[in-house]
Design a protein around this motif. Structure first.
Motif, short mmCIF file in Angstrom:
data_model
loop_
_atom_site.label_atom_id
_atom_site.label_comp_id
_atom_site.label_asym_id
_atom_site.label_seq_id
_atom_site.Cartn_x
_atom_site.Cartn_y
_atom_site.Cartn_z
N MET A 1 0.85 -1.21 0.00
CA MET A 1 0.00 0.00 0.00
C MET A 1 0.87 1.25 0.00
N GLN A 2 1.76 1.30 1.02
CA GLN A 2 2.71 2.40 1.13
C GLN A 2 3.54 2.51 -0.15
N GLU A 3 4.01 1.36 -0.57
CA GLU A 3 4.88 1.29 -1.75
C GLU A 3 4.18 1.85 -3.00
N SER A 4 2.91 1.42 -3.19
CA SER A 4 2.21 1.84 -4.40
C SER A 4 1.86 3.32 -4.36
N LEU A 5 1.61 3.82 -3.16
CA LEU A 5 1.33 5.24 -3.00
C LEU A 5 2.54 6.06 -3.42
N GLN A 6 3.68 5.58 -2.94
CA GLN A 6 4.94 6.24 -3.31
C GLN A 6 5.14 6.20 -4.82
N GLN A 7 4.90 5.00 -5.36
CA GLN A 7 5.14 4.84 -6.80
C GLN A 7 4.25 5.76 -7.62
N SER A 8 2.97 5.78 -7.25
CA SER A 8 2.06 6.60 -8.05
C SER A 8 2.39 8.09 -7.91
N LEU A 9 2.82 8.47 -6.71
CA LEU A 9 3.20 9.86 -6.51
C LEU A 9 4.45 10.19 -7.33
N GLN A 10 5.38 9.24 -7.33
CA GLN A 10 6.61 9.45 -8.11
C GLN A 10 6.29 9.58 -9.59
N GLN A 11 5.35 8.75 -10.04
CA GLN A 11 4.98 8.83 -11.46
C GLN A 11 4.35 10.19 -11.77
N SER A 12 3.47 10.62 -10.86
CA SER A 12 2.86 11.93 -11.04
C SER A 12 3.93 13.01 -11.11
N PHE A 13 4.92 12.88 -10.25
CA PHE A 13 6.01 13.85 -10.23
C PHE A 13 6.71 13.92 -11.57
N GLN A 14 6.99 12.73 -12.12
CA GLN A 14 7.68 12.71 -13.42
C GLN A 14 6.87 13.47 -14.47
N LYS A 15 5.58 13.20 -14.48
CA LYS A 15 4.72 13.88 -15.47
C LYS A 15 4.70 15.39 -15.22
N ILE A 16 4.50 15.72 -13.94
CA ILE A 16 4.43 17.14 -13.59
C ILE A 16 5.73 17.86 -13.95
N LEU A 17 6.85 17.17 -13.75
CA LEU A 17 8.14 17.80 -14.09
C LEU A 17 8.25 18.02 -15.60
N GLN A 18 7.72 17.06 -16.36
CA GLN A 18 7.70 17.26 -17.83
C GLN A 18 6.86 18.47 -18.19
N ILE A 19 5.66 18.52 -17.57
CA ILE A 19 4.76 19.65 -17.84
C ILE A 19 5.43 20.95 -17.43
N GLN A 20 6.11 20.90 -16.28
CA GLN A 20 6.75 22.11 -15.78
C GLN A 20 7.79 22.66 -16.76
N GLU A 21 8.60 21.74 -17.31
CA GLU A 21 9.61 22.22 -18.27
C GLU A 21 8.95 22.86 -19.49
N LEU A 22 7.82 22.26 -19.92
CA LEU A 22 7.09 22.83 -21.06
C LEU A 22 6.53 24.21 -20.69
N ASP A 23 6.02 24.31 -19.46
CA ASP A 23 5.44 25.59 -19.01
C ASP A 23 6.51 26.68 -18.90
N ILE A 24 7.68 26.29 -18.41
CA ILE A 24 8.77 27.28 -18.29
C ILE A 24 9.16 27.76 -19.69
N LYS A 25 9.23 26.81 -20.63
CA LYS A 25 9.52 27.18 -22.02
C LYS A 25 8.48 28.18 -22.51
N MET A 26 7.21 27.88 -22.21
CA MET A 26 6.09 28.71 -22.65
C MET A 26 6.18 30.10 -22.03
N ILE A 27 6.50 30.16 -20.75
CA ILE A 27 6.58 31.46 -20.07
C ILE A 27 7.67 32.31 -20.73
N ARG A 28 8.81 31.68 -21.02
CA ARG A 28 9.91 32.41 -21.68
C ARG A 28 9.47 32.88 -23.06
N LEU A 29 8.79 31.98 -23.75
CA LEU A 29 8.34 32.28 -25.11
C LEU A 29 7.38 33.48 -25.10
N MET A 30 6.48 33.49 -24.14
CA MET A 30 5.49 34.57 -24.06
C MET A 30 6.16 35.89 -23.68
#
Ligand SMILES: [Zn+2]
Length: 262
Positions: free
Chosen positions: A1-30
């Motif tokens: 349970m603990q393990e899977s919670l960590q895993q899913s959070l870590q996965q979310s983090f990876q996605k969010i970090l990808q989105i974040q890099e795209l957003d930073i690019k966008m902010i600079r672009l704008m």
């Protein structure tokens, strides 16, 4: 349970970090787009300024010309009057009438001199104003030609920026679809607030967003990685970098904030 919670959070983090890099690019672009738009409006206001000056100068020239015409009409009227006085004088018999007409003719002569003087001043003024107008018009034409080129270049670069922006948006949308909506909405709100990276690693016990040292308790919670932990000072979401690198099989390319030396 603990393990899977960590895993899913870590996965979310990876996605969010990808989105974040795209957003930073966008902010600079704008930011770049805004600068370019400001350049455009500067060019427009420069051209508009010179146009206003040309119009004002043209109005001035027209006014001087009108005054000259009025002066010329006045001279003509004075000439007519002199002609009339001369023929009157030729007809009178009495000396006092003759003298009165002479007085009148002298007064008319002075009036004529005065108007002629004014006319001469006005003609000088007209030459000066017309010269200035010609310079302004040349200036306007040069500015127009120049700004047409620059405007074209700016419009093209804005078009490129928009294209790049659309690409970033569609990439972002693709990643977002695979991201936990709850984590995403927290991230998105923070990003809109700060317009900067809002998911940041702990570096040397310090939030790398606001550079304030964290409490050991805070750091431990982040290290555990089973729930979102926010920086107590700047509200950014914190993550534990080493843990991510060790566990993330599909680790997203991530830009670390390098500490400057000194
Ligand atoms: Zn912070």
């Amino acid at each position: 349970m603990q393990e899977s919670l960590q895993q899913s959070l870590q996965q979310s983090f990876q996605k969010i970090l990808q989105i974040q890099e795209l957003d930073i690019k966008m902010i600079r672009l704008m930011r770049v787009k805004k600068e370019r738009q400001q350049e455009l409006s500067k060019i427009h206001s420069l051209t508009a300024d010179i146009q206003t000056q040309v119009i004002e100068k043209e109005t001035g020239v027209t006014e001087v010309k009108k005054q000259i015409r009025m002066g010329e009409t006045q001279i003509k009227e004075i000439q007519d009057k002199v002609g009339k006085l001369e023929s009157q004088q030729a007809a009178v018999k009495k000396m006092d009438e003759f003298n009165a007409l002479t007085q009148e003719m002298m007064r008319t002569g002075r009036e004529r001199n005065q108007v002629e003087l004014q006319l001469s001043d006005l003609t000088d003024k007209l030459v000066t104003e017309e010269d200035l107008l010609a310079i302004l018009k040349e200036n306007l034409e040069a500015t127009d030609q120049n700004s047409t080129l620059i405007e074209k270049e700016i419009h093209e670069s804005i078009e490129k920026i928009n294209e790049e922006g659309r690409t970033i948006l569609s990439e972002r949308e693709a990643v977002r679809e695979k991201t936990d909506p709850e984590v995403f909405s927290i991230y998105d709100r923070l990003l809109r607030n700060k317009k900067d990276r809002v998911v940041v690693p702990i570096e040397n016990r310090t939030c790398s967003g606001c550079h304030i040292v964290l409490t050991p308790q805070n750091e431990n919670l982040v290290r555990k990685g089973d729930r979102l932990v926010f920086c107590e000072h700047c509200s950014r979401i914190l993550f534990w970098q080493e843990a991510n690198v060790a566990e993330g099989e599909e680790a997203a390319p991530r830009r670390r904030r390098r500490k400057s030396i000194g």
